[in-house]
Each structure stands twice: as C-alpha cells, then as structure tokens.
Design a protein around this motif. Structure first.
Motif, PDB file in Angstrom:
ATOM      1  N   MET A   1      96.269  32.582  68.821  1.00 25.82           N
ATOM      2  CA  MET A   1      97.074  33.721  68.507  1.00 25.82           C
ATOM      3  C   MET A   1      97.544  34.341  69.815  1.00 25.82           C
ATOM      4  O   MET A   1      96.785  34.423  70.770  1.00 25.82           O
ATOM      5  CB  MET A   1      96.204  34.678  67.691  1.00 25.82           C
ATOM      6  CG  MET A   1      96.770  36.028  67.488  1.00 25.82           C
ATOM      7  SD  MET A   1      95.760  37.011  66.369  1.00 25.82           S
ATOM      8  CE  MET A   1      95.528  35.885  65.025  1.00 25.82           C
ATOM      9  N   LYS A   2      98.794  34.750  69.849  1.00 32.04           N
ATOM     10  CA  LYS A   2      99.355  35.336  71.060  1.00 32.04           C
ATOM     11  C   LYS A   2      99.823  36.751  70.780  1.00 32.04           C
ATOM     12  O   LYS A   2     100.409  37.023  69.733  1.00 32.04           O
ATOM     13  CB  LYS A   2     100.542  34.514  71.564  1.00 32.04           C
ATOM     14  CG  LYS A   2     100.176  33.118  71.993  1.00 32.04           C
ATOM     15  CD  LYS A   2     101.405  32.343  72.413  1.00 32.04           C
ATOM     16  CE  LYS A   2     101.030  30.903  72.743  1.00 32.04           C
ATOM     17  NZ  LYS A   2     102.208  30.110  73.090  1.00 32.04           N
ATOM     18  N   PHE A   3      99.567  37.625  71.749  1.00 29.40           N
ATOM     19  CA  PHE A   3     100.051  38.996  71.702  1.00 29.40           C
ATOM     20  C   PHE A   3     100.966  39.191  72.891  1.00 29.40           C
ATOM     21  O   PHE A   3     100.585  38.900  74.022  1.00 29.40           O
ATOM     22  CB  PHE A   3      98.888  39.993  71.767  1.00 29.40           C
ATOM     23  CG  PHE A   3      98.040  39.972  70.535  1.00 29.40           C
ATOM     24  CD1 PHE A   3      98.352  40.775  69.445  1.00 29.40           C
ATOM     25  CD2 PHE A   3      96.944  39.138  70.452  1.00 29.40           C
ATOM     26  CE1 PHE A   3      97.581  40.746  68.303  1.00 29.40           C
ATOM     27  CE2 PHE A   3      96.165  39.100  69.308  1.00 29.40           C
ATOM     28  CZ  PHE A   3      96.483  39.903  68.232  1.00 29.40           C
ATOM     29  N   PHE A   4     102.158  39.688  72.637  1.00 31.88           N
ATOM     30  CA  PHE A   4     103.136  39.918  73.690  1.00 31.88           C
ATOM     31  C   PHE A   4     103.241  41.410  73.964  1.00 31.88           C
ATOM     32  O   PHE A   4     103.152  42.222  73.049  1.00 31.88           O
ATOM     33  CB  PHE A   4     104.500  39.341  73.297  1.00 31.88           C
ATOM     34  CG  PHE A   4     104.464  37.845  73.128  1.00 31.88           C
ATOM     35  CD1 PHE A   4     104.628  37.020  74.213  1.00 31.88           C
ATOM     36  CD2 PHE A   4     104.233  37.287  71.886  1.00 31.88           C
ATOM     37  CE1 PHE A   4     104.572  35.636  74.070  1.00 31.88           C
ATOM     38  CE2 PHE A   4     104.175  35.903  71.728  1.00 31.88           C
ATOM     39  CZ  PHE A   4     104.342  35.083  72.827  1.00 31.88           C
ATOM     40  N   SER A  36      92.322  35.600  76.796  1.00 33.46           N
ATOM     41  CA  SER A  36      92.847  35.222  78.099  1.00 33.46           C
ATOM     42  C   SER A  36      94.193  35.904  78.320  1.00 33.46           C
ATOM     43  O   SER A  36      95.101  35.778  77.500  1.00 33.46           O
ATOM     44  CB  SER A  36      93.023  33.698  78.141  1.00 33.46           C
ATOM     45  OG  SER A  36      93.445  33.273  79.393  1.00 33.46           O
ATOM     46  N   GLY A  37      94.320  36.640  79.427  1.00 32.49           N
ATOM     47  CA  GLY A  37      95.566  37.338  79.751  1.00 32.49           C
ATOM     48  C   GLY A  37      96.352  36.585  80.806  1.00 32.49           C
ATOM     49  O   GLY A  37      95.779  35.917  81.662  1.00 32.49           O
ATOM     50  N   PHE A  38      97.659  36.684  80.746  1.00 29.22           N
ATOM     51  CA  PHE A  38      98.526  35.981  81.681  1.00 29.22           C
ATOM     52  C   PHE A  38      99.267  36.955  82.575  1.00 29.22           C
ATOM     53  O   PHE A  38      99.440  38.113  82.234  1.00 29.22           O
ATOM     54  CB  PHE A  38      99.513  35.087  80.917  1.00 29.22           C
ATOM     55  CG  PHE A  38      98.821  33.914  80.291  1.00 29.22           C
ATOM     56  CD1 PHE A  38      98.837  32.674  80.896  1.00 29.22           C
ATOM     57  CD2 PHE A  38      98.107  34.073  79.116  1.00 29.22           C
ATOM     58  CE1 PHE A  38      98.159  31.597  80.330  1.00 29.22           C
ATOM     59  CE2 PHE A  38      97.436  33.006  78.538  1.00 29.22           C
ATOM     60  CZ  PHE A  38      97.460  31.774  79.148  1.00 29.22           C
ATOM     61  N   GLN A  88     106.667  35.381  77.892  1.00 23.68           N
ATOM     62  CA  GLN A  88     105.538  34.449  77.922  1.00 23.68           C
ATOM     63  C   GLN A  88     104.499  34.854  78.959  1.00 23.68           C
ATOM     64  O   GLN A  88     103.310  34.604  78.793  1.00 23.68           O
ATOM     65  CB  GLN A  88     106.024  33.024  78.196  1.00 23.68           C
ATOM     66  CG  GLN A  88     106.697  32.386  77.012  1.00 23.68           C
ATOM     67  CD  GLN A  88     105.760  32.226  75.827  1.00 23.68           C
ATOM     68  OE1 GLN A  88     104.614  31.815  75.946  1.00 23.68           O
ATOM     69  NE2 GLN A  88     106.254  32.570  74.658  1.00 23.68           N
ATOM     70  N   ARG A  91     101.675  38.055  78.016  1.00 23.61           N
ATOM     71  CA  ARG A  91     100.968  37.778  76.784  1.00 23.61           C
ATOM     72  C   ARG A  91      99.452  37.718  77.017  1.00 23.61           C
ATOM     73  O   ARG A  91      98.983  37.519  78.125  1.00 23.61           O
ATOM     74  CB  ARG A  91     101.433  36.473  76.154  1.00 23.61           C
ATOM     75  CG  ARG A  91     100.909  35.218  76.837  1.00 23.61           C
ATOM     76  CD  ARG A  91     101.525  33.972  76.204  1.00 23.61           C
ATOM     77  NE  ARG A  91     100.937  32.743  76.692  1.00 23.61           N
ATOM     78  CZ  ARG A  91     101.247  32.162  77.842  1.00 23.61           C
ATOM     79  NH1 ARG A  91     102.145  32.702  78.636  1.00 23.61           N
ATOM     80  NH2 ARG A  91     100.660  31.035  78.200  1.00 23.61           N
ATOM     81  N   VAL A  92      98.747  37.884  75.911  1.00 16.09           N
ATOM     82  CA  VAL A  92      97.315  37.666  75.861  1.00 16.09           C
ATOM     83  C   VAL A  92      97.095  36.687  74.721  1.00 16.09           C
ATOM     84  O   VAL A  92      97.639  36.868  73.630  1.00 16.09           O
ATOM     85  CB  VAL A  92      96.543  38.977  75.611  1.00 16.09           C
ATOM     86  CG1 VAL A  92      95.084  38.710  75.299  1.00 16.09           C
ATOM     87  CG2 VAL A  92      96.665  39.914  76.802  1.00 16.09           C
ATOM     88  N   GLU A  93      96.325  35.653  74.976  1.00 17.51           N
ATOM     89  CA  GLU A  93      96.018  34.677  73.941  1.00 17.51           C
ATOM     90  C   GLU A  93      94.573  34.864  73.482  1.00 17.51           C
ATOM     91  O   GLU A  93      93.682  35.101  74.293  1.00 17.51           O
ATOM     92  CB  GLU A  93      96.213  33.261  74.454  1.00 17.51           C
ATOM     93  CG  GLU A  93      97.658  32.930  74.739  1.00 17.51           C
ATOM     94  CD  GLU A  93      97.887  31.494  75.161  1.00 17.51           C
ATOM     95  OE1 GLU A  93      96.915  30.703  75.242  1.00 17.51           O
ATOM     96  OE2 GLU A  93      99.061  31.146  75.401  1.00 17.51           O
ATOM     97  N   SER A  95      91.683  32.935  71.065  1.00 22.53           N
ATOM     98  CA  SER A  95      91.329  31.731  70.314  1.00 22.53           C
ATOM     99  C   SER A  95      89.877  31.842  69.865  1.00 22.53           C
ATOM    100  O   SER A  95      89.091  32.614  70.429  1.00 22.53           O
ATOM    101  CB  SER A  95      91.548  30.484  71.165  1.00 22.53           C
ATOM    102  OG  SER A  95      90.792  30.549  72.346  1.00 22.53           O
TER     103      SER A  95
END
Length: 97
Positions: A1-4, A36-38, A88, A91-93, A95
C-alpha cells in the motif's frame, strides 16, 4: 500500500484510516506492518530525509491510533533512498510481513 504526500507536508490524506484497515486486519491476523518512507531528490537532502521520516512516523502513529501495537510496526529505511522527484518520491509504503 502506498501513501502519497503533498510537497513539504507530512499530513496523511483524508481517508487514510479506510486504506489502513487492510493493514490493521493483517496485523490482527499475525503479520507485522513494515513502513518505508522515500526521499525526494529535489531541494535540501537533509530536510528531505527528515520529511520522509516524519511521513513514515505519521503512518506509524495512525496505525497506533487504530489499535496496532508498536511492536507490530517496523520502520525501514528504503534501500534506494533517492526515489527521484515528484509524487513517487513523496510516498510511504506499507507492507505486511
């Protein structure tokens, strides 16, 4: 799941609880939530790194508010820290592991 996230912001969007319901259900079934944050490559690298961390913390804190125990949440720095620019990179993913 991704949060933008919006540029320069660490606020979760409206409806995040609904999206996190699947994560909460997975944790209740015995899994852990891996967050995990990007990092956006534009602008100041140190500020972007801190913002990515705050975004991951926002997701973590919302999971805790939804009843997920802290020991069921793991924060992971992504292997590819420089995710480029744009949405992109903001985002924070999440899982289930």
């Amino acid at each position: 799941m991704k949060f933008f996230f919006a540029t320069g912001k660490a606020d979760l969007a409206t409806g995040a609880d609904k999206a996190l319901a699947d994560v909460v259900a997975g944790v209740q079934a015995g899994k852990k939530a891996m967050i995990s944050g990007f990092v956006d490559s534009s602008g100041n690298a140190a500020q972007n790194d801190e913002l990515a961390k705050q975004r991951a913390f926002a997701v973590r804190d919302q999971l805790k508010a939804l009843g997920v125990a802290e020991d069921k949440i793991e924060l992971k720095k992504p292997e590819n820290v420089d995710a480029g620019a744009g949405a992109q990179a903001r985002r924070v993913e999440v899982s289930l592991v």
